[in-house]
Design a protein around this motif. Structure first.
Motif, PDB file in Angstrom:
ATOM      1  N   ILE A  18      48.213  46.338  35.554  1.00 53.26           N
ATOM      2  CA  ILE A  18      47.240  46.112  36.377  1.00 53.26           C
ATOM      3  C   ILE A  18      46.103  45.273  35.540  1.00 53.26           C
ATOM      4  O   ILE A  18      45.996  45.321  34.348  1.00 53.26           O
ATOM      5  N   VAL A  19      45.561  44.260  36.346  1.00 55.27           N
ATOM      6  CA  VAL A  19      44.613  43.179  35.865  1.00 55.27           C
ATOM      7  C   VAL A  19      43.336  43.352  35.972  1.00 55.27           C
ATOM      8  O   VAL A  19      42.725  43.705  37.233  1.00 55.27           O
ATOM      9  N   ALA A  97      50.737  33.440  35.006  1.00 53.21           N
ATOM     10  CA  ALA A  97      51.667  33.145  34.071  1.00 53.21           C
ATOM     11  C   ALA A  97      51.825  34.545  33.219  1.00 53.21           C
ATOM     12  O   ALA A  97      53.082  34.641  32.922  1.00 53.21           O
ATOM     13  N   ALA A  98      50.861  35.317  32.940  1.00 55.75           N
ATOM     14  CA  ALA A  98      51.228  36.546  31.921  1.00 55.75           C
ATOM     15  C   ALA A  98      51.895  37.516  32.788  1.00 55.75           C
ATOM     16  O   ALA A  98      52.502  38.547  32.243  1.00 55.75           O
ATOM     17  N   THR A  99      51.905  37.690  34.163  1.00 57.94           N
ATOM     18  CA  THR A  99      52.338  39.030  35.013  1.00 57.94           C
ATOM     19  C   THR A  99      53.474  38.631  35.813  1.00 57.94           C
ATOM     20  O   THR A  99      54.274  39.717  36.246  1.00 57.94           O
ATOM     21  N   SER A 105      55.609  45.804  40.718  1.00 61.44           N
ATOM     22  CA  SER A 105      54.461  45.213  41.250  1.00 61.44           C
ATOM     23  C   SER A 105      53.403  44.956  40.024  1.00 61.44           C
ATOM     24  O   SER A 105      53.333  45.591  39.127  1.00 61.44           O
ATOM     25  N   VAL A 106      52.339  44.264  40.410  1.00 59.30           N
ATOM     26  CA  VAL A 106      51.233  43.847  39.792  1.00 59.30           C
ATOM     27  C   VAL A 106      49.849  44.130  40.683  1.00 59.30           C
ATOM     28  O   VAL A 106      49.830  43.729  41.706  1.00 59.30           O
ATOM     29  N   GLN A 151      59.993  36.998  38.561  1.00 58.36           N
ATOM     30  CA  GLN A 151      58.681  37.277  39.204  1.00 58.36           C
ATOM     31  C   GLN A 151      58.541  38.683  39.680  1.00 58.36           C
ATOM     32  O   GLN A 151      59.351  39.210  40.107  1.00 58.36           O
ATOM     33  N   ALA A 152      57.338  38.982  39.732  1.00 61.01           N
ATOM     34  CA  ALA A 152      57.030  40.430  40.263  1.00 61.01           C
ATOM     35  C   ALA A 152      57.381  40.447  41.630  1.00 61.01           C
ATOM     36  O   ALA A 152      57.412  39.595  42.317  1.00 61.01           O
TER      37      ALA A 152
END
Length: 486
Positions: A18-19, A97-99, A105-106, A151-152
């Protein structure tokens, strides 16, 4: 990539990551504060310890903590103030780029960064573009193809209804990546014939019709300027005509025209050998037209678009054009070729005439890696914008600002036209050592026949050199937004 919208609380959403955000004063966003409270101040303690300062696009990846459902937390700096367009895109690129590598999932709790200038829908659209950027890697000519970039599986947006924005951003992202792929293809593969095949493959969509004008046909028509460039190569040149039909046929199309020199040696006016490998990118104007068409086919806007590509190689063969040659363009105007390395304007001028005469477009934007002078003036940040039409200037600048695909308007006054005077033809193809980007635009303006027209010189923005060598996909985002606004 799938995009979902959720109203779940930040601490409750199931995700690989989670961001959440923190600004430079140490203030946590509401979503971050919820996680901080659930984790006994874990996030705020990271700021106090100096692990993150909250600078724009600064990131700190943290393990999941008790009290939240996500496996990881990415804490992202949002800077001192509400992010402007440039900083917002820096933030999103850093997040992607980070996730993007995480399986599953993100979740993104970024809606609090929205403002009147950059609404939540804009953030969602740019999120999809950022994840498209993060997913791209050129592998086509690797002997042992690398694994597909991870990729997510899905991005979960914690906020309002932004599904339409995600669709638009995904389409633009795919268009940008398509343009990158074409630009990065080596010139022994990416020939004018190969580019024509890419256009034909897009016609699987019934909204698109494609016609290919080959070199011989163009010579018969009298396109002597185009032919003067193409004839120097064993690879036959072509003008590719793609018609996107999104509304009634009575509506005049908006024309976009891309320079597609698939390799540019400079011809008899040979370029220096250093970095000549990068001259495969002299077709990036064409690549941006292809990328724009790709996005339009996904979005299906109610507009007619005439997308043209002038494709040829510029080679120094025995039958190539020579400095001092005089050729007759499709318009009937004669041109003294003083420098064979000023070939882009020669292929474009005949395409302008052909498009205007046969399709009566409502407007024209040409896109070309045209001049080193523009690159020297504006570097890699802004593309050069030339037009005498104030409405078109405003429309293109608006689209550029929205997409952060930047342009800077350069002069196109009539006073510069006299620099193209020739003793032996109606005009020369170069105007001397001064104002090179402007005189190139002046040359093209002579073939626009009163049609609203603008020229984008993308010589400095279409690709990056050195260790980061690769096509950027610009200005696909600008062009798509410009056309959608029509």
């Amino acid at each position: 990539m799938k995009y979902q919208v959720s109203q779940q609380a930040a601490a409750e959403v199931q995700a690989a990551c989670i961001v959440v955000t923190i600004d430079q004063s140490g203030k946590l966003s509401d979503a971050a504060a919820v996680i901080d409270q659930a984790s006994d101040g874990f996030l705020s303690k990271r700021y106090e310890a100096g692990d993150i300062k909250g600078k724009t696009a600064e990131t700190l990846l943290l393990p999941g903590v008790s009290g939240i459902a996500a496996a990881r937390v990415l804490l992202v700096g949002s800077g001192k103030e509400t992010p402007n367009t440039t900083n917002a895109i820096k933030i999103l690129n850093a997040v992607a780029a980070a996730t993007s590598k995480y399986e599953g999932s993100v979740a993104l709790a970024l809606s609090e960064l929205a403002s009147e200038a950059l609404p939540e829908s804009w953030w969602a659209e740019q999120t999809a573009i950022a994840y498209a950027h993060a997913s791209y890697k050129f592998t086509e000519t690797k002997a042992k193809p690398e694994e597909e970039p991870k990729q997510a599986e899905a991005v979960i947006w914690l906020g309002g209804d932004v599904d339409t924005a995600f669709l638009k951003g995904s389409a633009i992202g795919e268009g940008i990546n398509f343009a990158k792929e074409l630009g990065n293809m080596p010139p022994n593969i990416c020939t004018p014939t190969w580019l024509a095949e890419q256009a034909i493959s897009l016609t699987a969509d019934s909204a698109l019709e494609t016609m290919i004008l080959d070199q011989e046909k163009l010579a018969e028509l009298g396109a002597g300027a185009f032919y003067s460039v193409a004839k120097g190569s064993s690879e036959p040149g072509k003008i590719i005509v793609m018609q996107y039909k999104g509304t009634d046929a009575s509506e005049a199309p908006h024309m976009i025209l891309g320079k597609g020199i698939t390799f540019d040696t400079g011809g008899i006016s040979l370029k220096p050998g250093l970095k000549m490998d990068e001259m495969k990118y002299d077709m990036c104007g064409a690549a941006s037209v292809f990328g724009t068409v790709k996005a339009l086919l996904a979005l299906k806007p109610k507009i007619n678009v005439l997308a043209m590509v002038t494709s040829a190689e510029n080679m120094p063969a025995g039958h190539a054009s020579k400095p001092g040659d005089v050729v007759t363009s499709l318009s009937g105007k004669t041109i003294e070729i003083l420098n064979t390395d000023a070939e882009g304007r020669l292929v474009l001028c005949d395409a302008l005439t052909y498009g205007i005469d046969n399709y009566k477009p409502a407007s024209i934007v040409d896109i070309a890696t045209l001049t080193g002078a523009c690159m020297a003036a504006l570097g890699e940040v802004n593309s050069g914008l030339f037009t005498q039409d104030e409405d078109m200037a405003e429309q293109l600048q608006t689209a550029a600002k929205y997409s952060n695909d930047k342009v800077w308007r350069l002069p196109l006054e009539d006073d510069y036209q006299e620099l193209l005077d020739s003793n032996f033809a109606d005009m020369a193809n170069i105007g001397g050592p001064l104002a090179g980007a402007t005189t190139a635009a002046c040359f093209l303006s002579r073939f626009t026949e009163g049609t609203p027209w603008a020229h984008l010189d993308i010589a400095g923005t279409a690709w990056k050199g050195g260790a980061a060598k690769g096509a950027t996909g610009r200005p696909v985002s600008l062009l798509v937004n410009y056309l959608l606004n029509k």
